[in-house]
Design a protein around this motif. Sequence first.
Motif, short mmCIF file in Angstrom:
data_model
loop_
_atom_site.label_atom_id
_atom_site.label_comp_id
_atom_site.label_asym_id
_atom_site.label_seq_id
_atom_site.Cartn_x
_atom_site.Cartn_y
_atom_site.Cartn_z
N UNK A 117 0.83 -1.21 0.00
CA UNK A 117 0.00 0.00 0.00
C UNK A 117 0.87 1.26 0.00
N UNK A 118 1.96 1.24 0.75
CA UNK A 118 2.88 2.38 0.78
C UNK A 118 3.47 2.62 -0.62
N UNK A 119 3.88 1.56 -1.26
CA UNK A 119 4.46 1.67 -2.60
C UNK A 119 3.40 2.16 -3.60
N UNK A 120 2.18 1.66 -3.46
CA UNK A 120 1.09 2.10 -4.34
C UNK A 120 0.85 3.60 -4.17
N UNK A 121 0.85 4.06 -2.93
CA UNK A 121 0.64 5.48 -2.66
C UNK A 121 1.76 6.31 -3.30
N UNK A 122 3.00 5.89 -3.12
CA UNK A 122 4.13 6.60 -3.73
C UNK A 122 4.03 6.61 -5.25
N UNK A 123 3.64 5.48 -5.84
CA UNK A 123 3.49 5.40 -7.30
C UNK A 123 2.35 6.27 -7.80
#
Length: 160
Positions: A117-123
């Motif tokens: 989820x953190x990576x998705x938010x950053x992307x």
Amino acid sequence: EYYKAKNEEVEFVSVSDLDIKPCYACQGCTYKTYGKCVFRDDMDNIVHLLMEGDVIIYTSPVLWGGFSYSIKKVIDKMALTGSRFYKVKNGEIVKGSISNMKKLVGIGVSDRASDKERKTFENLLKEMGIITDTKYMGKVTDTLFTHDDVEKIAKEVYEL
């Protein structure tokens, strides 16, 4: 406080209580009423901030790697600040912006967000930055952060 100490003008807006309709992707803001949504709502009262602001910072709980519904509606209506035309830059489709925006930042807050989820938010922020052709930063923080943590993030954004 960090930005005010640097003599920057700061405007804080809470959108959770505003009546902002979803973007219907009708393209009225591009072809009929350029830069204005054809559906009147409270976005009329804040779109000038998106147009005039150098740095736009969204804060939201992280929900499935994205923003809250209230923030998502504002982000979708950022189309009001977009150029009418697309171009290709570095192999990406870029819309660009007719606003003063130079930096676009999303601060997600969650003490339970998974790494995915953190990576998705950053992307998500990366894509928003590419589409608007601006500097960008996406960051997820824990819900229990201190004044020093907030100042550290503000400094990161300032130096972006």
